[in-house]
Design an enzyme around this catalytic site. Structure first.
Site, PDB file in Angstrom:
ATOM      1  N   ASP A  71       0.866  -1.169   0.000  1.00  9.56           N
ATOM      2  CA  ASP A  71       0.000   0.000   0.000  1.00  9.56           C
ATOM      3  C   ASP A  71       0.909   1.227   0.000  1.00  9.56           C
ATOM      4  O   ASP A  71       1.877   1.272   0.764  1.00  9.56           O
ATOM      5  CB  ASP A  71      -0.884   0.025   1.249  1.00  9.56           C
ATOM      6  CG  ASP A  71      -1.927  -1.078   1.252  1.00  9.56           C
ATOM      7  OD1 ASP A  71      -1.651  -2.179   0.719  1.00  9.56           O
ATOM      8  OD2 ASP A  71      -3.016  -0.862   1.797  1.00  9.56           O
ATOM      9  N   LYS A 121      -7.568   2.995  -3.074  1.00  6.45           N
ATOM     10  CA  LYS A 121      -8.025   3.155  -1.704  1.00  6.45           C
ATOM     11  C   LYS A 121      -8.561   4.573  -1.511  1.00  6.45           C
ATOM     12  O   LYS A 121      -8.025   5.530  -2.059  1.00  6.45           O
ATOM     13  CB  LYS A 121      -6.882   2.911  -0.714  1.00  6.45           C
ATOM     14  CG  LYS A 121      -6.376   1.490  -0.678  1.00  6.45           C
ATOM     15  CD  LYS A 121      -5.216   1.339   0.304  1.00  6.45           C
ATOM     16  CE  LYS A 121      -5.582   1.678   1.731  1.00  6.45           C
ATOM     17  NZ  LYS A 121      -4.480   1.410   2.671  1.00  6.45           N
ATOM     18  N   LYS A 124     -10.076  -0.992  -2.185  1.00  2.00           N
ATOM     19  CA  LYS A 124      -9.854  -1.307  -0.774  1.00  2.00           C
ATOM     20  C   LYS A 124     -10.343  -0.131   0.064  1.00  2.00           C
ATOM     21  O   LYS A 124     -10.001   1.026  -0.210  1.00  2.00           O
ATOM     22  CB  LYS A 124      -8.378  -1.575  -0.482  1.00  2.00           C
ATOM     23  CG  LYS A 124      -8.100  -1.850   1.002  1.00  2.00           C
ATOM     24  CD  LYS A 124      -6.628  -2.129   1.269  1.00  2.00           C
ATOM     25  CE  LYS A 124      -6.354  -2.273   2.767  1.00  2.00           C
ATOM     26  NZ  LYS A 124      -4.924  -2.529   3.061  1.00  2.00           N
TER      27      LYS A 124
END
Length: 232
Positions: free
Chosen positions: A99, A159, A188
């Site tokens: 991430d 995200k 996500k």
């Protein structure tokens, strides 16, 4: 995800990336976190990059993914060369997903080429990359460009934000991303996910993964007394 039955709290475990990002994490803490991820059947153990090698050893053969992050929790402070090098190091240590924080200031300054290349340098490490877009910090036009540029750079996941201090994950932001992702790109949800009801709503809105430090409390509906360790 939309259309999936989430009536049983335990059924949410495969969607949860069990998160523990702490400067004070010890070896015992890391091992316990990974073992907890296995015990509850979580999708991944999200851990600090410095512990990626040990996490890979602990989780080998369990089916639980090793995930880590860079340019985080303070987002947008690393150089692009530094990010690319760190991404390679994390992947070589055993992380299977990364991430990453993005250069919001570059995007807001019209530096779209630099913004995209910053992400592409991390993608070059060869593992799926989840891009933290920090949606609340962007105008509507900037959001649209961030989504497109991240996908152009090879993002595997988009995200909404890096943490609850930027945005508590909500169905509106997740639906926004889910409506814009291309084939093969997923969403996500991250930031302040602490309850079963939140988790269900985010999956129904289109999230494929949930990043949270409250996974145990969510999948046991509080029966195990699980408590959030952080705001992630």
């Amino acid at each position: 995800m939309a259309g999936t039955d989430h009536s049983d709290p335990a059924s949410l475990a495969p969607y949860i990336q069990h998160t523990a990002i702490s400067a004070g994490m010890t070896r015992d803490d890391l091992v316990a976190h990974c073992e907890e991820a296995v015990r509850y059947g979580f999708n991944a153990a999200m851990i600090p990059a410095s512990w990626a090698g040990l996490a890979a050893d602990v989780l080998r053969g369990t089916g639980v993914t090793v995930a880590s992050a860079l340019d985080f929790p303070t987002v947008g402070v690393m150089t692009s060369r530094g990010k690319a090098a760190e991404a390679r190091a994390i992947a070589e240590a055993g992380a299977e997903q990364i991430d990453m924080g993005v250069q919001v200031g570059w995007l807001r300054s019209g530096m779209e080429k630099e913004f995209r290349e910053d992400i592409a340098g991390v993608v070059a490490a060869g593992v799926p990359v989840k891009v933290m877009l920090e949606l609340p910090l962007l105008t509507e036009d900037e959001r649209e460009r961030a989504v497109e540029l991240a996908m152009d750079a090879g993002a595997a996941y988009l995200k909404n934000a890096s943490s609850g201090s930027v945005e508590v994950a909500n169905p509106e932001s997740i639906a926004y991303l889910a409506a814009r992702v291309r084939d093969g790109v997923r969403v996500k949800a991250s930031g302040g996910i602490k309850t079963l009801e939140q988790a269900r709503a985010l999956l129904d809105a289109g999230a494929s993964l949930l990043g949270t430090s409250s996974g145990v409390a969510i999948v046991t509906s509080g029966r195990d007394g699980g408590q959030a360790r952080t705001d992630y």
